[in-house]
Every structure is written in C-alpha cells, then in structure tokens.
Design an enzyme around this catalytic site. Structure first.
Site, PDB file in Angstrom:
ATOM      1  N   SER A 124      -2.731  33.389 -36.988  1.00 34.61           N
ATOM      2  CA  SER A 124      -2.648  34.845 -36.842  1.00 34.61           C
ATOM      3  C   SER A 124      -3.965  35.482 -37.252  1.00 34.61           C
ATOM      4  O   SER A 124      -4.681  34.956 -38.126  1.00 34.61           O
ATOM      5  CB  SER A 124      -1.525  35.338 -37.766  1.00 34.61           C
ATOM      6  OG  SER A 124      -1.604  36.720 -37.931  1.00 34.61           O
ATOM      7  N   TYR A 149       3.029  35.392 -46.505  1.00 34.25           N
ATOM      8  CA  TYR A 149       3.073  34.981 -45.093  1.00 34.25           C
ATOM      9  C   TYR A 149       1.662  34.645 -44.614  1.00 34.25           C
ATOM     10  O   TYR A 149       1.413  33.553 -44.066  1.00 34.25           O
ATOM     11  CB  TYR A 149       3.682  36.095 -44.214  1.00 34.25           C
ATOM     12  CG  TYR A 149       3.407  35.871 -42.742  1.00 34.25           C
ATOM     13  CD1 TYR A 149       4.044  34.841 -42.050  1.00 34.25           C
ATOM     14  CD2 TYR A 149       2.482  36.655 -42.040  1.00 34.25           C
ATOM     15  CE1 TYR A 149       3.772  34.605 -40.699  1.00 34.25           C
ATOM     16  CE2 TYR A 149       2.204  36.426 -40.703  1.00 34.25           C
ATOM     17  CZ  TYR A 149       2.851  35.399 -40.036  1.00 34.25           C
ATOM     18  OH  TYR A 149       2.567  35.167 -38.711  1.00 34.25           O
ATOM     19  N   LYS A 153      -0.193  30.925 -43.541  1.00 32.90           N
ATOM     20  CA  LYS A 153      -0.914  30.617 -42.289  1.00 32.90           C
ATOM     21  C   LYS A 153      -2.294  30.041 -42.616  1.00 32.90           C
ATOM     22  O   LYS A 153      -2.750  29.082 -41.996  1.00 32.90           O
ATOM     23  CB  LYS A 153      -1.065  31.877 -41.432  1.00 32.90           C
ATOM     24  CG  LYS A 153       0.212  32.349 -40.809  1.00 32.90           C
ATOM     25  CD  LYS A 153       0.609  31.480 -39.626  1.00 32.90           C
ATOM     26  CE  LYS A 153       2.058  31.652 -39.236  1.00 32.90           C
ATOM     27  NZ  LYS A 153       2.592  30.666 -38.341  1.00 32.90           N
TER      28      LYS A 153
HETATM   29  P1  NAD Z   1      10.062  34.104 -33.933  1.00 34.62           P
HETATM   30  O1  NAD Z   1      10.694  34.336 -35.255  1.00 34.62           O
HETATM   31  O2  NAD Z   1      10.645  34.797 -32.755  1.00 34.62           O
HETATM   32  O3  NAD Z   1       9.985  32.548 -33.618  1.00 34.62           O
HETATM   33  C1  NAD Z   1       9.950  31.554 -34.613  1.00 34.62           C
HETATM   34  C2  NAD Z   1      11.039  30.553 -34.272  1.00 34.62           C
HETATM   35  O4  NAD Z   1      11.006  29.495 -35.219  1.00 34.62           O
HETATM   36  C3  NAD Z   1      12.439  31.149 -34.308  1.00 34.62           C
HETATM   37  O5  NAD Z   1      13.108  30.784 -33.120  1.00 34.62           O
HETATM   38  C4  NAD Z   1      13.108  30.492 -35.521  1.00 34.62           C
HETATM   39  O6  NAD Z   1      14.488  30.337 -35.343  1.00 34.62           O
HETATM   40  C5  NAD Z   1      12.335  29.186 -35.607  1.00 34.62           C
HETATM   41  N1  NAD Z   1      12.230  28.590 -36.943  1.00 34.62           N
HETATM   42  C6  NAD Z   1      11.766  29.161 -38.081  1.00 34.62           C
HETATM   43  N2  NAD Z   1      11.773  28.278 -39.085  1.00 34.62           N
HETATM   44  C7  NAD Z   1      12.247  27.112 -38.583  1.00 34.62           C
HETATM   45  C8  NAD Z   1      12.475  25.820 -39.133  1.00 34.62           C
HETATM   46  N3  NAD Z   1      12.268  25.564 -40.422  1.00 34.62           N
HETATM   47  N4  NAD Z   1      12.939  24.852 -38.313  1.00 34.62           N
HETATM   48  C9  NAD Z   1      13.179  25.104 -36.991  1.00 34.62           C
HETATM   49  N5  NAD Z   1      12.993  26.292 -36.431  1.00 34.62           N
HETATM   50  C10 NAD Z   1      12.516  27.295 -37.212  1.00 34.62           C
HETATM   51  O7  NAD Z   1       8.516  34.483 -34.067  1.00 34.62           O
HETATM   52  P2  NAD Z   1       7.389  34.587 -32.967  1.00 34.62           P
HETATM   53  O8  NAD Z   1       6.948  35.996 -32.922  1.00 34.62           O
HETATM   54  O9  NAD Z   1       7.801  33.919 -31.726  1.00 34.62           O
HETATM   55  O10 NAD Z   1       6.242  33.762 -33.691  1.00 34.62           O
HETATM   56  C11 NAD Z   1       5.991  32.415 -33.405  1.00 34.62           C
HETATM   57  C12 NAD Z   1       4.851  31.927 -34.294  1.00 34.62           C
HETATM   58  O11 NAD Z   1       3.701  32.743 -34.071  1.00 34.62           O
HETATM   59  C13 NAD Z   1       5.138  31.992 -35.785  1.00 34.62           C
HETATM   60  O12 NAD Z   1       4.540  30.875 -36.397  1.00 34.62           O
HETATM   61  C14 NAD Z   1       4.448  33.275 -36.217  1.00 34.62           C
HETATM   62  O13 NAD Z   1       4.082  33.231 -37.566  1.00 34.62           O
HETATM   63  C15 NAD Z   1       3.226  33.249 -35.314  1.00 34.62           C
HETATM   64  N6  NAD Z   1       2.639  34.585 -35.104  1.00 34.62           N
HETATM   65  C16 NAD Z   1       3.439  35.590 -34.608  1.00 34.62           C
HETATM   66  C17 NAD Z   1       2.900  36.847 -34.416  1.00 34.62           C
HETATM   67  C18 NAD Z   1       3.760  37.979 -33.902  1.00 34.62           C
HETATM   68  O14 NAD Z   1       3.366  39.147 -34.062  1.00 34.62           O
HETATM   69  N7  NAD Z   1       4.901  37.744 -33.269  1.00 34.62           N
HETATM   70  C19 NAD Z   1       1.550  37.090 -34.698  1.00 34.62           C
HETATM   71  C20 NAD Z   1       0.765  36.040 -35.182  1.00 34.62           C
HETATM   72  C21 NAD Z   1       1.333  34.787 -35.382  1.00 34.62           C
HETATM   73  C1  UD1 Z   2       1.727  42.819 -38.555  1.00 32.15           C
HETATM   74  C2  UD1 Z   2       1.757  41.934 -39.774  1.00 32.15           C
HETATM   75  C3  UD1 Z   2       0.733  40.826 -39.634  1.00 32.15           C
HETATM   76  C4  UD1 Z   2       0.922  40.055 -38.321  1.00 32.15           C
HETATM   77  C5  UD1 Z   2       0.813  41.084 -37.183  1.00 32.15           C
HETATM   78  C6  UD1 Z   2       0.959  40.483 -35.818  1.00 32.15           C
HETATM   79  C7  UD1 Z   2       2.440  43.516 -41.531  1.00 32.15           C
HETATM   80  C8  UD1 Z   2       2.010  44.251 -42.769  1.00 32.15           C
HETATM   81  N1  UD1 Z   2       1.503  42.753 -40.942  1.00 32.15           N
HETATM   82  O1  UD1 Z   2       0.491  43.444 -38.535  1.00 32.15           O
HETATM   83  O2  UD1 Z   2       0.832  39.919 -40.700  1.00 32.15           O
HETATM   84  O3  UD1 Z   2      -0.046  39.058 -38.170  1.00 32.15           O
HETATM   85  O4  UD1 Z   2       1.864  42.050 -37.372  1.00 32.15           O
HETATM   86  O5  UD1 Z   2       2.281  40.385 -35.484  1.00 32.15           O
HETATM   87  O6  UD1 Z   2       3.593  43.557 -41.123  1.00 32.15           O
HETATM   88  N2  UD1 Z   2       2.997  51.110 -37.588  1.00 32.15           N
HETATM   89  C9  UD1 Z   2       3.512  52.383 -37.764  1.00 32.15           C
HETATM   90  N3  UD1 Z   2       4.866  52.513 -37.877  1.00 32.15           N
HETATM   91  C10 UD1 Z   2       5.733  51.460 -37.821  1.00 32.15           C
HETATM   92  C11 UD1 Z   2       5.196  50.158 -37.633  1.00 32.15           C
HETATM   93  C12 UD1 Z   2       3.825  50.008 -37.536  1.00 32.15           C
HETATM   94  O7  UD1 Z   2       2.767  53.350 -37.815  1.00 32.15           O
HETATM   95  O8  UD1 Z   2       6.951  51.656 -37.944  1.00 32.15           O
HETATM   96  C13 UD1 Z   2       1.542  50.937 -37.428  1.00 32.15           C
HETATM   97  C14 UD1 Z   2       0.895  50.069 -38.480  1.00 32.15           C
HETATM   98  O9  UD1 Z   2       0.499  50.841 -39.584  1.00 32.15           O
HETATM   99  C15 UD1 Z   2      -0.284  49.479 -37.693  1.00 32.15           C
HETATM  100  C16 UD1 Z   2       0.243  49.371 -36.259  1.00 32.15           C
HETATM  101  O10 UD1 Z   2       1.340  50.295 -36.191  1.00 32.15           O
HETATM  102  O11 UD1 Z   2      -1.367  50.370 -37.689  1.00 32.15           O
HETATM  103  C17 UD1 Z   2       0.728  47.982 -35.896  1.00 32.15           C
HETATM  104  O12 UD1 Z   2       1.663  47.544 -36.871  1.00 32.15           O
HETATM  105  P1  UD1 Z   2       2.485  46.167 -36.728  1.00 32.15           P
HETATM  106  O13 UD1 Z   2       3.120  46.093 -35.398  1.00 32.15           O
HETATM  107  O14 UD1 Z   2       3.373  46.056 -37.920  1.00 32.15           O
HETATM  108  O15 UD1 Z   2       1.353  45.054 -36.750  1.00 32.15           O
HETATM  109  P2  UD1 Z   2       0.183  44.786 -37.841  1.00 32.15           P
HETATM  110  O16 UD1 Z   2       0.180  45.798 -38.894  1.00 32.15           O
HETATM  111  O17 UD1 Z   2      -1.063  44.598 -37.069  1.00 32.15           O
END
Ligand code: NAD
Ligand code: UD1
Length: 344
Positions: A124, A149, A153
């Site tokens: 991330s 979190y 990572k």
């Molecule tokens: P998500 O929660 O939708 O997907 C994660 C999946 O992993 C879920 O289906 C959950 O059931 C499964 N899971 C969690 N722990 C497990 C375990 N111990 N064993 C088996 N399954 C398990 O999240 P996502 O948004 O799809 O994110 C996927 C990956 O990308 C994660 O590693 C997350 O940290 C990373 N990531 C997400 C974002 C974002 O904004 N969505 C941003 C940066 C990184």
């Molecule tokens: C969040 C996570 C970050 C993760 C990233 C990508 C937090 C503190 N950080 O970051 O670890 O890697 O998502 O998924 O959760 N905002 C509002 N109102 C809301 C929600 C968000 O104003 O109800 C604003 C936030 O202040 C920010 C922007 O919207 O400026 C995006 O927020 P968000 O979607 O939570 O993502 P990140 O803060 O980038």
C-alpha cells in the site's frame, strides 16, 4: 499459469480473479470469508462463465496450505489476505500482526516447502508515510508508518525482500496500491464494506443511496487547491489488470520487483463529491469536520516505473470509476446478500 489467490474473494481479489480468467490463467481462491461473502463466486461465474476453485479456510492453517500445494500445481501466489481497517488495527494490534504478518510467514514457509517460488504481495502507499514531495516514486523512503495496519504492510515487505535475498531464485513482486475504487462494469462484483465505511467512496455511495445522512469531510484547511485531502484514485479493474501484467512480465524473473499502482493524478474530496453528483445526478450532502488523525494532505503516485517495465498503465478516468461504483451500489443495495451460494 495456475495462480493461488489468498483473500481472492475480497474486493480486489475478486476483480483480479475475473481478469486472470479473461487472460487465460487458472485462479484458485483461498479465503476464510472474514471480510467477504461466498456469493462472490457465483457472481464471478455470471461474468466469466467459470466458477473458480475455492478452498475455504485460513492462510495461517499450514495443513490446508500443504493440501492446496499438493492438490494443485501452483505457479505463483497473489497474497491479498489481510485485515485492512486502520482504526481497528490501532485498537487490536496483535490481531492485525497475527493475521497479516504471521499469515505471510506461514504462507512463505509452506511455499518454500512446496517449491513455489513466485509471489505477488498486496502492499500500500501507506508504507511511504508522509512524503515531503509529490509524486511518490518507488525509491522514496518507507517505514514511517502511523498505525499497525501500515506497519504490518511495511514489515511484510521487509520480510519478503530479506527472503528473496536469501533465496535468489525467487520472484517477489511488491505492488503498492494507491486508492482503489469503482467496481466491475457489469455491476455484479464490487466493494461491500463491513458496517459504516471508513473509506471515502463507499461512504459517498451510501449517502447517495440514502443509507447514511451526510458525508463528513475531514478537514478543509489542508495546503491543497480547495483545502480538502488529495488522493490518487484508481479503478479496481485497472488495478486487477496490473496484477495480471506483473505476473506475465515478472513472475518468472528472479528478483524483488516493486511497483506503484496508481494513476499519477490527484483528486480532492470536493472533486469526488462534485464528480459524483454530476455523473450520477444524486445529491451528496456534506459537512466539514476536523481533520482525521493520521491523514496526510496529499498522496499520488509516480506510475512511470510500471508503465516502463510492465507496459501497464491505468486507463479508466475518474467519471468512469464513479459511475461503476454507483452502478454496483444501486444494483446491490445489500451487497452480496439474498442469494444462495452453490458450491462447484
Ligand atoms: P478485502 O478485505 O476485501 O479482501 C481481503 C480478503 O482476505 C477478504 O476476502 C478476507 O475474507 C480475506 N482474509 C483476510 N484474512 C484472511 C486469512 N487469515 N485467511 C484467509 N483469508 C483472509 O480487502 P481488499 O480491499 O480486497 O484488499 C486486498 C489487499 O490489498 C489487502 O492485503 C489490503 O491490505 C491491500 N490493500 C488494499 C487497499 C484498499 O484500499 N482496498 C489499499 C492498499 C492495499
Ligand atoms: C486509507 C487508509 C490507508 C490505505 C488507503 C487505501 C486510513 C486512515 N488510511 O487512506 O491506510 O492504504 O485508505 O485504501 O484509513 N475522507 C473524508 N470523509 C470520509 C472518508 C474519507 O473526508 O468519510 C477523506 C480523507 O480525509 C482523505 C480522503 O477522503 O482525504 C480519502 O480517504 P480514504 O478513502 O479513507 O483513504 P486514505 O485516507 O487515502
């Protein structure tokens, strides 16, 4: 290639399963459904015609991993499985380190036992902390994380890099995602946050759907053009295609390969609200509130390295991301509920 996707039933995992199938690969899902719904599999079948193979269980279950590697000739693993709620990670750090870090260690050990030497890791932009300049490239310092979190990572990145140094024939691909939003254009799969959403776009769609009263915008006094926070939003299908491309190009090349997956463009919270209202015709009432603890003013990628080395670049623009997110929300007011899952 046969690809094992841990967490493959989640938001990004499910979209990646679809893109892997579209590209002729064979995805195999391992998920414990702690943050996903089993109906996602039938939805994937509606889109692709294929019901992917599923192992329901935990990535920390060694016996299950042994069985999966015995029963399938896995070429590469994409490791999505993690817990990802920042606030929850502050309250429950041990649960986060156990699931995310111990889970990764056990997976790597079992891959080693099975002779599987290729992994793609979901990292991330959070690993960059609060950079002094923008855009962020892959050489920026990492590790100044502000919550368990983010630290989990960063720790996993370090573990994988150290392991690759000790086992030079491995391919470790670390993908640092910026802010994934949107949904598959079919409206069949999308993001289903647990409870009240923490992230901006799911919150906005739920306000527009009338499930939540108004959006709180966290801070309007940042040093940005309109005072609200700026982020690099990327369509989840572009992100999924980035995984396929990374596998195609780098899975067989030994080394540690690190890429930002973002668009390179930053949009403010107000840009998101205005684009949402224009594209969907829905109103999004909002109020300004205090800044959210741990937030930074702006964060956007330099995506050149992925373009140069993977021949991948995000194609979908913000209006499409927002239309697709709304299409999903409108068609699925209760997410994946209301269907009966039928196993293969
Ligand atoms: P998500 O929660 O939708 O997907 C994660 C999946 O992993 C879920 O289906 C959950 O059931 C499964 N899971 C969690 N722990 C497990 C375990 N111990 N064993 C088996 N399954 C398990 O999240 P996502 O948004 O799809 O994110 C996927 C990956 O990308 C994660 O590693 C997350 O940290 C990373 N990531 C997400 C974002 C974002 O904004 N969505 C941003 C940066 C990184
Ligand atoms: C969040 C996570 C970050 C993760 C990233 C990508 C937090 C503190 N950080 O970051 O670890 O890697 O998502 O998924 O959760 N905002 C509002 N109102 C809301 C929600 C968000 O104003 O109800 C604003 C936030 O202040 C920010 C922007 O919207 O400026 C995006 O927020 P968000 O979607 O939570 O993502 P990140 O803060 O980038």
């Amino acid at each position: 290639m046969n690809i094992l996707l841990t967490g493959g039933a989640g938001f990004i995992g499910a979209h990646t399963v679809v893109e892997l199938l579209n590209a002729g690969h064979t995805p195999i899902i391992l998920d414990n459904f702690c943050n996903a719904h089993p109906n996602v599999l039938t939805r994937i079948k509606m889109i692709t015609g294929v019901l992917p193979k599923l192992y329901q269980g935990d990535v920390r279950d060694r016996e299950l991993l042994k069985r999966i590697f015995n029963e399938n000739k896995i070429d590469s693993v994409i490791h999505f499985a993690a817990l990802k709620a920042v606030g929850e990670s502050v309250a429950q750090p041990l649960r986060y380190y156990d699931n995310n870090v111990s889970g990764s260690l056990i997976l790597l050990e079992e891959m080693q036992q099975a002779g599987v030497k290729s992994i793609v890791f979901s990292s991330s932009a959070t690993v960059y902390g609060e950079p002094k300049t923008m855009p962020i490239n892959e050489n920026f310092p990492t590790g100044a994380t502000t919550n368990p979190y983010g630290t989990s990572k960063h720790m996993m990145e370090r573990i994988m890099m150290d392991m690759q140094r000790a086992q030079p024939d491995w391919s470790v691909i670390i993908l640092r995602y910026f802010n994934p939003i949107g949904a598959h254009a079919s409206g069949k799969i999308g993001e289903q946050p647990n409870g009240i959403p923490n992230n901006l776009l799911p919150y906005v769609t739920q306000v527009a759907a009338g499930k939540l009263k108004e959006l709180s915008i966290f801070g309007n006094d940042y040093p940005t053009a309109d005072g609200t926070g700026v982020r690099d939003y990327i369509h989840v299908v572009d992100l999924a295609q980035g995984h396929v491309q990374a596998l195609n190009v780098k899975a067989r090349e030994a080394g540690t390969h690190i890429y930002n997956l973002g668009t390179g463009k930053g949009y403010s919270v107000l840009d998101i609200v205005q684009t949402f209202e224009r594209e969907t015709g829905q109103r999004v009432p909002y109020v300004f509130k205090e800044r959210r603890a741990g937030d930074i003013a702006e964060c956007y990628a330099d995506p050149q390295k992925a373009w140069r080395e993977l021949n991948w670049q995000a194609k979908r623009q913000l209006p499409e991301m927002i239309r697709d997110a709304w299409h999903w929300q409108k068609n699925n007011p209760n997410g994946y509920e209301n269907e009966t899952f039928q196993a293969a």
